[in-house]
Design an enzyme around this catalytic site. Structure first.
Site, PDB file in Angstrom:
ATOM      1  N   TYR A 143       1.336  -1.000   0.076  1.00  0.00           N
ATOM      2  CA  TYR A 143      -0.116  -0.005  -0.166  1.00  0.00           C
ATOM      3  C   TYR A 143       0.694   1.537  -0.332  1.00  0.00           C
ATOM      4  O   TYR A 143       1.244   1.894   1.142  1.00  0.00           O
ATOM      5  CB  TYR A 143      -0.722   0.290   1.253  1.00  0.00           C
ATOM      6  CG  TYR A 143      -1.859   1.292   1.170  1.00  0.00           C
ATOM      7  CD1 TYR A 143      -2.184   1.753   0.885  1.00  0.00           C
ATOM      8  CD2 TYR A 143      -2.129   0.658   2.926  1.00  0.00           C
ATOM      9  CE1 TYR A 143      -3.454   3.656   0.950  1.00  0.00           C
ATOM     10  CE2 TYR A 143      -3.580   2.216   2.837  1.00  0.00           C
ATOM     11  CZ  TYR A 143      -3.562   3.324   1.530  1.00  0.00           C
ATOM     12  OH  TYR A 143      -4.334   4.098   1.782  1.00  0.00           O
ATOM     13  N   LYS A 181      -1.211  -1.299  -3.694  1.00  0.00           N
ATOM     14  CA  LYS A 181      -2.620   0.285  -4.458  1.00  0.00           C
ATOM     15  C   LYS A 181      -1.190   0.921  -4.269  1.00  0.00           C
ATOM     16  O   LYS A 181      -1.220   1.478  -3.449  1.00  0.00           O
ATOM     17  CB  LYS A 181      -3.248   0.264  -3.000  1.00  0.00           C
ATOM     18  CG  LYS A 181      -4.694   0.986  -2.599  1.00  0.00           C
ATOM     19  CD  LYS A 181      -4.819   1.209  -1.187  1.00  0.00           C
ATOM     20  CE  LYS A 181      -5.751   2.303  -1.233  1.00  0.00           C
ATOM     21  NZ  LYS A 181      -6.367   2.697  -0.008  1.00  0.00           N
TER      22      LYS A 181
END
Length: 312
Positions: free
Chosen positions: A149, A179
């Site tokens: 992330y 992400k």
């Protein structure tokens, strides 16, 4: 199932829209687990969303205790059985032992995958240090996909992700993708150009989704997909049909809303309030140090939603 190194993982790729879920809280600042079941039904039946990202920034994961995060993860996974396609659990923490503990728990609960943000107090000083950290957390859940992330605006960790991805699957056999929540489309574009066939490359800036799709994003994770799922799906449908003018029109609506509320101060509290206004789901206030959205802001957000025709 497919084989990657010594690890067996589902071959089903994570793509399309992924809602970064809010964590329901009571007015007494307790986790409101009974809300999650109806929340899932709303996502699936009303917004057409079947993939979720739990305990991330939108879900105030870093403000919850480890035990609370486990309870929330379990509830989303259990209530989502047969309804959701992917439940990705964010297990990032300032303590690597806590991250490993939550990663192991997510795997035992049959999460679709786990994600980890970089530590942001004692920060990794190099890409190699960050990879070693991610490797250590991923090793606690060796049977499920692992995602990085990337959120440099909050973590202050801004290594080029395209360099981080170079050979990462050799060090982290379960690595499936990332992400990418940054407006650095140069870095993201290079990630896509070099690794689209290998990894799931999910973009995290809702207001720039169309740009990311043009670059070749395989999907997106965002908070507004909780309540603008249909709108964004319509945009992606136009994009797939190569009707770029209509796709831009849909993106412009999202940008108009996000641009307006950002001028008011659009944090988790205001985002959560927007979800409640659109869905009617009682999510409660955010947890301190975040302050709840003022009634004045709620009225302004509601007025903008009505102007843009975003309320059913």
């Amino acid at each position: 199932m497919s084989q990657r190194g010594d690890v067996k993982m589902s071959s089903k790729r994570l793509s399309g829209l992924v809602a970064a879920t809010f964590t329901p809280l009571t007015n007494d600042d307790e986790i409101n687990l009974p809300v999650i079941g109806p929340y899932i039904d709303y996502l699936v039946k009303v917004q057409g969303i079947r993939n979720i990202f739990v305990n991330g920034t939108t879900g105030e994961g870093m403000s919850l205790s480890v035990e609370e995060r486990k309870l929330v993860a379990e509830e989303w996974i259990n209530k989502g059985k047969g309804k959701l396609d992917h439940v990705i659990i964010h297990v990032g923490s300032l303590s690597i032992k806590e991250s490993r503990q939550m990663a192991e728990h997510a795997a035992k609960c049959n999460a679709s995958g786990i994600a980890v943000i970089s530590p942001f107090f004692f920060k990794p000083q190099s890409t190699d240090a960050l990879v070693e950290y991610l490797k250590e957390v991923a090793s606690a859940a060796p049977g499920i996909p692992f995602y990085y992330y990337h959120l440099p605006e909050l973590t202050g960790v801004s290594f080029r992700v395209v360099e981080l991805l170079d050979g990462i699957e050799k060090k982290i056999p379960t690595f499936r993708g990332l992400k990418f929540t940054s407006s650095d489309l140069l870095d993201f574009g290079q990630c896509v150009n070099n690794y689209k066939d290998k990894f799931d490359l999910l973009y995290g800036k809702d207001e720039l989704l169309l740009s990311a799709m043009v670059l070749g994003a395989t999907g997106a994770v965002g908070s507004t997909y909780n309540y603008f799922g249909n709108l964004n799906k319509k945009m992606l449908s136009y994009f797939e049909k190569q009707d770029y003018n209509l796709a831009r029109e849909q993106q412009a609506i999202v940008q108009e809303f996000i641009g307006y509320v950002s001028s008011l101060g659009f944090g988790v509290a205001e985002n959560k309030a927007t979800m409640m206004l659109v869905s009617g789901i009682p999510l409660g206030p955010p947890r301190l140090p975040l302050l709840k959205c003022s009634e004045e802001k709620k009225a302004q957000i509601l007025a903008k939603l009505k102007i843009l025709g975003l309320l059913n």
